[in-house]
Design an enzyme around this catalytic site. Structure first.
Site, PDB file in Angstrom:
ATOM      1  N   ARG A 101       0.860  -1.185   0.000  1.00  0.00           N
ATOM      2  CA  ARG A 101       0.000   0.000   0.000  1.00  0.00           C
ATOM      3  C   ARG A 101       0.896   1.234   0.000  1.00  0.00           C
ATOM      4  O   ARG A 101       1.697   1.423   0.918  1.00  0.00           O
ATOM      5  CB  ARG A 101      -0.906  -0.008   1.239  1.00  0.00           C
ATOM      6  CG  ARG A 101      -1.701   1.267   1.368  1.00  0.00           C
ATOM      7  CD  ARG A 101      -2.676   1.287   2.549  1.00  0.00           C
ATOM      8  NE  ARG A 101      -3.201   2.639   2.637  1.00  0.00           N
ATOM      9  CZ  ARG A 101      -3.245   3.372   3.738  1.00  0.00           C
ATOM     10  NH1 ARG A 101      -2.854   2.879   4.900  1.00  0.00           N
ATOM     11  NH2 ARG A 101      -3.705   4.606   3.701  1.00  0.00           N
ATOM     12  N   TYR A 112      -4.050   1.209  15.776  1.00  0.00           N
ATOM     13  CA  TYR A 112      -2.805   1.297  16.551  1.00  0.00           C
ATOM     14  C   TYR A 112      -3.014   1.007  18.033  1.00  0.00           C
ATOM     15  O   TYR A 112      -2.159   0.417  18.665  1.00  0.00           O
ATOM     16  CB  TYR A 112      -2.162   2.679  16.371  1.00  0.00           C
ATOM     17  CG  TYR A 112      -1.553   2.834  14.998  1.00  0.00           C
ATOM     18  CD1 TYR A 112      -0.286   2.322  14.732  1.00  0.00           C
ATOM     19  CD2 TYR A 112      -2.258   3.411  13.956  1.00  0.00           C
ATOM     20  CE1 TYR A 112       0.271   2.416  13.470  1.00  0.00           C
ATOM     21  CE2 TYR A 112      -1.707   3.506  12.680  1.00  0.00           C
ATOM     22  CZ  TYR A 112      -0.435   3.007  12.448  1.00  0.00           C
ATOM     23  OH  TYR A 112       0.107   3.081  11.197  1.00  0.00           O
ATOM     24  N   GLU A 131      -7.161   8.454   6.902  1.00  0.00           N
ATOM     25  CA  GLU A 131      -7.431   9.046   8.216  1.00  0.00           C
ATOM     26  C   GLU A 131      -7.911  10.491   8.160  1.00  0.00           C
ATOM     27  O   GLU A 131      -7.247  11.402   8.684  1.00  0.00           O
ATOM     28  CB  GLU A 131      -6.185   8.939   9.109  1.00  0.00           C
ATOM     29  CG  GLU A 131      -5.752   7.512   9.345  1.00  0.00           C
ATOM     30  CD  GLU A 131      -4.641   7.382  10.386  1.00  0.00           C
ATOM     31  OE1 GLU A 131      -4.127   8.409  10.848  1.00  0.00           O
ATOM     32  OE2 GLU A 131      -4.312   6.238  10.733  1.00  0.00           O
TER      33      GLU A 131
END
Ligand code: FCB
Length: 465
Positions: A79, A298, A169
């Site tokens: 990616r 995360y 994000e």
């Protein structure tokens, strides 16, 4: 498939991720225009030690070697993001053929190595011209300008790329870039932030509509959203409701409009008129505009009800007793499996890719540059195990991408934060595969987690973070 979740299906897409500004360097090469991150880094005091993206990992010049490294790591997928100002130096108008051809060659090189490209269209590096001329994402025309840029890439790479990520994000773009001003473009204006979020959502919707109308519509397109599992601090109804509000703030702000066509109800109730309305046309384009849910995971948090603490009245309860990474992020693999279940209920029917997961630790290289990063192996193993568990319990997870392929420029924190499977020497850009890279390549080739116990225990606390 095994029911203990340690064996993965053969088609599972194992990968690693990077972003253009964090690895490419060559910011003035080949006709690239400046991005808002070039401007931000050049402003004194904005980044640690004044570090910039001018060289980064020099990936622009070394991409063939890097693809060879990916092959050695057995990656099935990579990616990466496209630098918008490399393709369109002014953000719109004339295409920079040299810049576009970089991505064309990168995709060919990946495919020749048997590695599937997953292309992110926007990983935060807006062309500076669009910020200066229009005020960036606050401008209502940005979604259409973004869709034009996306179309250039669909037309050029769409015959070979089958996984597209629109926005990386957007929650961070809005919070860090427009509320706290700690990321580019460094604005502190909460009112504007809601409009920016709104335009980012509209940008996603317009790009997806263009993709679906394009002759290259043979793949899947979705966002990459950072979401966490919010564990209630207690079983009290107030804390349970606060935890649900926290999840909806992270996820419902962006995920809900892309699936249901509007913000989550609780956000409308709590933010009132600050949240703009979608037109009927926006809502139509937004509804079901994800082919998959890209999850950047995360850490998770424990949340309690905090009367008076902002419109959402939520507060994070620190967990000093559990390990933290050098980003000061708690290590919480226990949040991932419940979160995957939550996502698969709320956005029923969508496959999920973990588009980012990884950790920064204080790596120590030996004289040869090798890093024996056992804490990273433990982190990755615990998270991969959580993914396997969710899969075994019926969640449709299709792939997993480690952040990151190599140590890179961690935005304002510069090169101090090391996330890579591969060490990248910040002076010489020399690459050395770390122990975690060898571990990951083995995992990919067997599709099976080994039996080594977790480094510091899977159950880290009562709520099993
Ligand atoms: C994510 C970003 C990525 C990287 C990691 C550590 O929020 O998407 O670029 O900075 O964090």
């Amino acid at each position: 498939m095994s029911t203990n979740g340690d064996v993965f299906p053969p088609a599972f897409l194992w990968g690693a991720a990077t972003a253009a500004f964090q690895v490419e360097g060559a910011t003035a090469d080949g006709g690239r225009g400046p991005s808002i991150w070039d401007v931000f880094c050049a402003t004194p005091g904005k980044t640690a030690r004044g570090e910039t993206g001018e060289i980064a990992c020099d990936h622009y010049h070394r991409f063939r070697d890097d693809v060879e490294l990916m092959r050695r790591l057995n990656l099935r997928a990579y990616r990466f993001s496209v630098s918008w100002p490399r393709v369109l130096p002014q953000g719109r108008g004339d295409i920079n053929k040299q810049g576009l051809s970089f991505y064309d060659r990168l995709v060919d090189c990946l495919l020749a190595a048997g590695i599937e490209p997953m292309v992110t269209l926007y990983h935060w590096d807006l062309p500076a011209a669009l910020q200066m001329e229009l005020g960036g994402w606050a401008h209502p025309d940005l979604p259409l300008i973004f869709a034009d840029y996306a179309d250039v890439l669909f037309n050029t790479l769409g015959d070979r790329v089958h996984h597209w990520v629109t926005l990386n994000e957007p929650w961070v773009v809005v919070n860090a870039g427009y509320i706290h001003g700690t990321h580019a473009p460094g604005v502190k204006d909460a009112g504007l932030a809601y409009r920016v979020a709104h335009n980012l959502l509209r940008a996603h919707a317009h790009a997806v509509a263009r993709y679906r109308a394009s002759p290259h519509n043979r793949g899947a397109i979705g966002p990459a959203l950072n979401v966490l599992q919010a564990f209630p601090a207690s079983e009290s109804p107030a804390d349970v409701a606060a935890a649900e509000r926290a999840t909806l703030e992270f996820c419902g702000w962006f995920g809900d409009p892309l699936y249901y066509g509007d913000y989550a109800d609780v956000l409308r109730e709590r933010f009132g008129a600050a949240l703009p309305e979608f037109t009927a046309e926006d809502a139509r384009l937004l509804t079901r505009s994800m082919d998959f849910f890209g999850l950047n995971y995360y850490f998770s948090h424990v949340i309690r009800h905090a009367p008076g603490a902002g419109p959402l009245e939520i507060e994070v309860v620190p967990q000093p007793q559990i390990p933290h990474t050098t980003m000061s992020w708690p290590v919480t693999p226990g949040g991932l499996c419940p979160l995957l279940h939550w996502l698969s209920r709320r956005y029923a029917g969508l496959p999920i890719y973990i588009t980012e997961n990884g950790a920064a630790f204080p790596d120590q290289a030996d004289a040869s540059g090798f890093v024996n990063d056992q804490p990273r192996i433990a982190y990755l193993r615990d998270h991969v195990r959580a993914v396997g568990q969710a899969l075994a319990e019926g969640v449709d997870v299709r792939g997993y991408f480690v952040w990151s392929l190599m140590d890179n420029l961690e935005w304002t924190l510069g090169f101090s934060q090391r996330f890579g499977l591969v060490r990248c020497d910040s002076e010489t850009s020399q690459r050395t595969i770390k122990a975690s890279g060898h571990w990951y390549s083995e995992l990919i080739s067997t599709g099976r987690l080994d039996d080594v116990p977790n480094a510091d225990g899977a159950e880290r606390m009562g709520v099993s973070l």
